[in-house]
Design a protein around this motif. Structure first.
Motif, short mmCIF file in Angstrom:
data_model
loop_
_atom_site.label_atom_id
_atom_site.label_comp_id
_atom_site.label_asym_id
_atom_site.label_seq_id
_atom_site.Cartn_x
_atom_site.Cartn_y
_atom_site.Cartn_z
N ILE A 12 0.85 -1.19 0.00
CA ILE A 12 0.00 0.00 0.00
C ILE A 12 0.89 1.24 0.00
N ASN A 13 0.32 2.32 -0.43
CA ASN A 13 1.05 3.58 -0.38
C ASN A 13 0.06 4.72 -0.13
N GLY A 14 0.61 5.88 0.08
CA GLY A 14 -0.22 7.04 0.35
C GLY A 14 -0.47 7.86 -0.91
N TYR A 15 -0.99 9.02 -0.67
CA TYR A 15 -1.30 9.97 -1.75
C TYR A 15 -0.11 10.91 -1.94
N ASP A 16 -0.20 11.75 -2.95
CA ASP A 16 0.90 12.67 -3.27
C ASP A 16 1.29 13.58 -2.11
N ASP A 17 0.34 13.87 -1.22
CA ASP A 17 0.64 14.74 -0.07
C ASP A 17 1.16 13.94 1.14
N ASN A 18 1.52 12.67 0.92
CA ASN A 18 2.05 11.77 1.95
C ASN A 18 1.00 11.41 3.01
N SER A 19 -0.26 11.53 2.68
CA SER A 19 -1.31 11.10 3.61
C SER A 19 -1.78 9.70 3.22
N PHE A 20 -2.30 8.99 4.20
CA PHE A 20 -2.86 7.66 3.94
C PHE A 20 -4.38 7.72 3.81
N ARG A 21 -5.01 8.64 4.51
CA ARG A 21 -6.47 8.81 4.52
C ARG A 21 -7.17 7.50 4.90
N PRO A 22 -6.94 7.06 6.13
CA PRO A 22 -7.41 5.75 6.56
C PRO A 22 -8.92 5.55 6.53
N TYR A 23 -9.69 6.61 6.68
CA TYR A 23 -11.15 6.48 6.70
C TYR A 23 -11.80 6.67 5.34
N ASN A 24 -10.99 6.97 4.32
CA ASN A 24 -11.54 7.03 2.97
C ASN A 24 -11.95 5.63 2.54
N ASN A 25 -13.01 5.55 1.76
CA ASN A 25 -13.39 4.27 1.20
C ASN A 25 -12.35 3.86 0.17
N ALA A 26 -12.00 2.58 0.18
CA ALA A 26 -11.06 2.05 -0.81
C ALA A 26 -11.76 2.00 -2.17
N THR A 27 -11.02 2.32 -3.20
CA THR A 27 -11.59 2.24 -4.55
C THR A 27 -11.33 0.84 -5.11
N ARG A 28 -12.03 0.51 -6.16
CA ARG A 28 -11.80 -0.78 -6.83
C ARG A 28 -10.36 -0.86 -7.33
N GLY A 29 -9.87 0.25 -7.85
CA GLY A 29 -8.50 0.28 -8.36
C GLY A 29 -7.49 0.01 -7.25
N GLU A 30 -7.69 0.62 -6.09
CA GLU A 30 -6.79 0.39 -4.96
C GLU A 30 -6.85 -1.07 -4.52
N ALA A 31 -8.05 -1.62 -4.45
CA ALA A 31 -8.20 -3.02 -4.05
C ALA A 31 -7.52 -3.94 -5.07
N ALA A 32 -7.70 -3.67 -6.35
CA ALA A 32 -7.08 -4.50 -7.39
C ALA A 32 -5.56 -4.45 -7.30
N LYS A 33 -5.02 -3.26 -7.07
CA LYS A 33 -3.57 -3.11 -6.94
C LYS A 33 -3.03 -3.93 -5.76
N ILE A 34 -3.71 -3.84 -4.63
CA ILE A 34 -3.27 -4.56 -3.44
C ILE A 34 -3.36 -6.07 -3.66
N ILE A 35 -4.45 -6.53 -4.21
CA ILE A 35 -4.60 -7.97 -4.46
C ILE A 35 -3.51 -8.45 -5.41
N CYS A 36 -3.25 -7.70 -6.45
CA CYS A 36 -2.20 -8.06 -7.41
C CYS A 36 -0.83 -8.13 -6.73
N LYS A 37 -0.52 -7.14 -5.91
CA LYS A 37 0.77 -7.14 -5.21
C LYS A 37 0.87 -8.28 -4.20
N LEU A 38 -0.23 -8.62 -3.55
CA LEU A 38 -0.21 -9.73 -2.60
C LEU A 38 0.03 -11.06 -3.30
N ILE A 39 -0.58 -11.21 -4.45
CA ILE A 39 -0.41 -12.46 -5.21
C ILE A 39 1.02 -12.56 -5.67
#
Length: 99
Positions: free
Chosen positions: A72-99
């Motif tokens: 996982i990584n943060g946004y351009d401003d170095n924030s993680f934004r933990p309470y933001n809803n995850a997007t499909r793109g973010e979920a796909a990236k994480i699943i791909c990296k985990l595999i």
């Protein structure tokens, strides 16, 4: 996933099907998935997000470990934004990296 302890419901009688997931909860579930297959990522953590103080206590270690592993990584401003809803793109990236 429930049997392996990767996901939990939102209460004793509600699973939460169709609900959005926060970025920090996605990190927690990702870490649980790695633990289920005996991969802990080496135990290193990265807590350099500008908004680390906003990450819930239960999620802090998972966010730090997923970050240190480059999953996982943060946004351009170095924030993680933990309470933001995850997007499909973010979920796909994480699943791909985990595999």
């Amino acid at each position: 996933a429930v049997a392996l302890g990767i996901v939990n419901g939102v209460s004793e009688d509600i699973f939460g099907k169709g609900m959005s997931i926060t970025r920090q909860d996605m990190a927690v579930m990702s870490m649980r998935a790695l633990n289920a297959v005996n991969r802990d990522g080496g135990g290193k953590t990265d807590t350099s997000f500008a908004d680390n103080d906003k990450i819930a206590e239960y999620a802090a270690e998972s966010v730090g470990r997923m970050s240190a592993m480059g999953v996982i990584n943060g946004y351009d401003d170095n924030s993680f934004r933990p309470y933001n809803n995850a997007t499909r793109g973010e979920a796909a990236k994480i699943i791909c990296k985990l595999i």
